[in-house]
Every structure is written in C-alpha cells, then in structure tokens.
Scaffold this motif. Structure first.
Motif, PDB file in Angstrom:
ATOM      1  N   CYS A  85      10.294   3.231  -2.583  1.00  0.00           N
ATOM      2  CA  CYS A  85      10.283   4.309  -1.730  1.00  0.00           C
ATOM      3  C   CYS A  85       8.768   4.536  -1.574  1.00  0.00           C
ATOM      4  N   ALA A  86       7.815   4.408  -2.289  1.00  0.00           N
ATOM      5  CA  ALA A  86       6.541   4.665  -2.243  1.00  0.00           C
ATOM      6  C   ALA A  86       5.413   3.922  -1.685  1.00  0.00           C
ATOM      7  N   LEU A  87       5.947   2.579  -1.461  1.00  0.00           N
ATOM      8  CA  LEU A  87       5.165   1.441  -0.949  1.00  0.00           C
ATOM      9  C   LEU A  87       5.579   0.622   0.337  1.00  0.00           C
ATOM     10  N   ALA A  88       4.507   0.245   1.004  1.00  0.00           N
ATOM     11  CA  ALA A  88       4.919  -0.360   2.176  1.00  0.00           C
ATOM     12  C   ALA A  88       4.232  -1.535   2.118  1.00  0.00           C
ATOM     13  N   SER A 120       0.916  -1.154  -0.099  1.00  0.00           N
ATOM     14  CA  SER A 120       0.041   0.114   0.055  1.00  0.00           C
ATOM     15  C   SER A 120       1.051   1.265   0.140  1.00  0.00           C
ATOM     16  N   PRO A 121       0.324   2.455  -0.389  1.00  0.00           N
ATOM     17  CA  PRO A 121       1.149   3.591  -0.497  1.00  0.00           C
ATOM     18  C   PRO A 121       1.875   3.808   0.788  1.00  0.00           C
ATOM     19  N   ARG A 122       3.040   4.377   0.886  1.00  0.00           N
ATOM     20  CA  ARG A 122       3.905   4.624   2.235  1.00  0.00           C
ATOM     21  C   ARG A 122       3.255   5.985   2.579  1.00  0.00           C
ATOM     22  N   GLN A 123       3.022   6.081   3.897  1.00  0.00           N
ATOM     23  CA  GLN A 123       2.752   7.555   4.370  1.00  0.00           C
ATOM     24  C   GLN A 123       3.706   8.561   4.361  1.00  0.00           C
TER      25      GLN A 123
END
Length: 139
Positions: free
Chosen positions: A80-83, A4-7
């Motif tokens: 970088c943008a995903l967790a 999911s998108p990383r905060q």
C-alpha cells in the motif's frame, strides 16, 4: 528492483506476514471472534501467511505488509505504501508471465516473495491453528 514511497497509499485489501511476523499475524487472527475470522480469506505456506478482507477488518501486526490493488496492475496486490520503480502494468506483465501459480499475486518486496492468492479460502480457526502449530515447530 527498487521501490519508493507511494504518493497516495493504496486501500488495503490484504495483510501479509513473513517469518516471525506470519506467526504473530496468525495469533492475532486466532484472537478474533468467529464472525470476523469467517470474513477473511487466506493462504499460507512455509513461513508466509496472507489474509484478505475489507480494509477496516484487517488485523494490525507490527512488521506486516499491507497490500492493495493498483488500477494499472489489477492482477497484483502491491504494498500500500510503496510503488515500484517501473510502471505497475509492466511489472504485472512480467510477474504474471513468469509465475507458476495463478493470480492475483501478492508481491512482497522485502522478502522477495510472490504469493498466489487465487486459491484463498475462508479462514477456518482449526486450519489456521494447525498451520500455526506446524509453523512454530510443535509436534
């Protein structure tokens, strides 16, 4: 596993390309001057190229995956943008235990690839050009 998108995005330490994106990444890198090219290290395989370097120096290529280091999983380079849906430390433990190659490991979720970047070497124009020629299927 789902992502999911990383905060808070991670700072980019690497850029990876798979398939046609790897070819575009190689072409972009080959367009760099010698000083810039020698500032990167990298690894390449069949259909994959990973370049490591300082955040501001990494080349931009549409479709590339930018990777960074989560303090909870220092042996992995994660998007970088995903967790990941699981704790990064658990993911790290599982991937490192099952990886045949050394760490750090670049995790590329979309392609399902896990790339060892521990053997990354300074990028040499001749080596990268030869890899690109082979990857493009040129004789």
């Amino acid at each position: 596993m789902t992502w999911s998108p990383r905060q808070e995005p991670l700072a980019a330490l690497a850029v990876a390309g798979v398939g046609p994106v790897s070819l575009a990444l190689a072409r972009r890198a080959l367009a760099a001057d010698e000083k810039q090219l020698s500032a990167w290290s990298g690894v390449a395989g069949s259909g994959v190229l990973v370049l490591l370097g300082e955040t501001h120096s990494l080349p931009w290529v549409d479709g590339a995956v930018y990777l960074g280091r989560d303090p909870a999983a220092p042996s992995l380079l994660l998007p970088c943008a995903l967790a990941p849906e699981v704790a990064p430390s658990l993911l790290e433990r599982a991937l490192v235990a099952h990886a045949a190659a050394g760490t750090p490991l670049a995790v590329l979720p979309r392609s399902g690839l896990l790339v060892s970047v521990g053997a990354a070497r300074t990028v040499a124009r001749e080596t990268l050009a030869a890899w690109l020629k082979t990857a493009e299927g040129a004789p």
